[in-house]
Design a protein around this motif. Structure first.
Motif, short mmCIF file in Angstrom:
data_model
loop_
_atom_site.label_atom_id
_atom_site.label_comp_id
_atom_site.label_asym_id
_atom_site.label_seq_id
_atom_site.Cartn_x
_atom_site.Cartn_y
_atom_site.Cartn_z
N GLN A 95 0.70 -1.29 0.11
CA GLN A 95 -0.08 -0.06 -0.05
C GLN A 95 0.84 1.30 -0.03
OE1 GLN A 95 -2.66 -0.54 3.43
NE2 GLN A 95 -4.00 -1.82 2.18
N TYR A 97 3.88 1.55 -1.18
CA TYR A 97 4.21 1.73 -2.64
C TYR A 97 3.32 2.43 -3.66
CZ TYR A 97 8.80 -0.60 -1.19
OH TYR A 97 10.06 -0.93 -0.80
N ILE A 99 0.59 3.92 -2.85
CA ILE A 99 0.58 5.34 -2.39
C ILE A 99 1.49 6.31 -3.15
CG2 ILE A 99 0.52 7.32 -0.76
CD1 ILE A 99 -0.87 4.90 1.00
N ALA A 100 2.82 5.82 -2.78
CA ALA A 100 3.82 6.60 -3.55
C ALA A 100 3.86 6.66 -5.02
CB ALA A 100 5.22 6.08 -3.20
N SER A 101 3.49 5.49 -5.57
CA SER A 101 3.34 5.51 -7.12
C SER A 101 2.20 6.23 -7.63
CB SER A 101 3.04 4.04 -7.56
OG SER A 101 2.93 4.09 -8.91
N LEU A 102 1.20 6.32 -7.01
CA LEU A 102 0.00 7.24 -7.05
C LEU A 102 0.35 8.89 -7.22
CD1 LEU A 102 -3.06 5.15 -5.88
CD2 LEU A 102 -2.28 5.50 -8.25
N THR A 103 1.03 9.13 -5.92
CA THR A 103 1.54 10.48 -5.76
C THR A 103 2.54 10.94 -7.05
OG1 THR A 103 1.33 10.09 -3.41
CG2 THR A 103 2.51 11.96 -4.17
N PHE A 104 3.41 10.19 -7.23
CA PHE A 104 4.26 10.33 -8.26
C PHE A 104 3.50 10.70 -9.69
CE2 PHE A 104 6.74 8.88 -12.08
CZ PHE A 104 7.65 9.82 -12.11
N HIS A 105 2.44 9.72 -10.05
CA HIS A 105 1.75 9.91 -11.26
C HIS A 105 0.95 10.98 -11.18
CE1 HIS A 105 3.00 6.32 -13.40
NE2 HIS A 105 2.77 5.59 -12.22
N ARG A 106 0.43 11.32 -10.03
CA ARG A 106 -0.43 12.58 -9.97
C ARG A 106 0.38 13.83 -10.11
NH1 ARG A 106 -1.47 14.79 -4.24
NH2 ARG A 106 0.67 15.04 -4.71
N ASP A 107 1.55 13.93 -9.67
CA ASP A 107 2.60 14.99 -9.86
C ASP A 107 2.92 15.17 -11.09
OD1 ASP A 107 2.39 15.71 -7.04
OD2 ASP A 107 4.47 14.65 -6.43
#
Length: 171
Positions: A95, A97, A99-107
């Protein structure tokens, strides 16, 4: 619900274990707070079932038939707290990882949208400058060729007079 201490940090929840590190060994004090952590170590399923068994054994023990009301409340609390499943550490890591991936894609998407907005603003400015240049060029030609405007006015006046003559003939 308020806590006296600071909120949990991701490091308090997720403990990354490398393949070379030894498996954690469980002792009676394994779940106590560490010096740099504000929360206790996670309780494993085996520990939870062991706690539940010890409490149920205490309740069913014939040698200790009389528990005080406070002890009964504590045993009920322990049974209730150990009844709920505790999230798996692997699940928490996945979870984190995610969250980190989704945050990166959002940015990344926000950055792309900002670049797109800037590109459209630049194109809009280019079209504005091009329109101004065309208007300036057209007005420049008008001031340079006043004879042409006079010719157009004379032609217009002659066409209007011809049109007036034809109307008189028709009526």
């Amino acid at each position: 619900m308020s806590r006296a201490g600071s909120p949990l940090a991701l490091d308090d929840i997720v403990h990354v274990v490398s393949p070379e590190s030894p498996a954690p060994h469980l002792t009676e004090h394994a779940h106590m707070r560490t010096a740099n952590s504000a929360s206790p170590q996670p309780i494993y399923d085996s520990d939870r079932s062991h706690m539940r068994n010890r409490v149920t054994d205490m309740l069913n023990d014939d040698q200790n038939p009389r528990l005080t009301s406070r002890e009964k409340q504590l045993t009920e609390m322990v049974l209730r707290l150990t009844d709920a499943p505790i999230p798996d550490a692997d699940q928490l890591i996945r979870q984190a990882y995610m969250i980190a991936s989704l945050t990166f894609h959002r940015d990344l998407l926000l950055h792309q949208a900002e670049e797109e907005r800037l590109r459209w603003a630049s194109e809009r400015d280019d079209w504005g400058r091009m329109a101004e240049a065309l208007i300036a060029q057209q007005s420049k030609h008008r001031t340079i060729n006043p004879e042409r405007e006079d010719d157009i006015e004379r032609l217009n006046a002659s066409l209007e007079s011809d049109n007036k003559n034809l109307r008189q003939k028709v009526s």
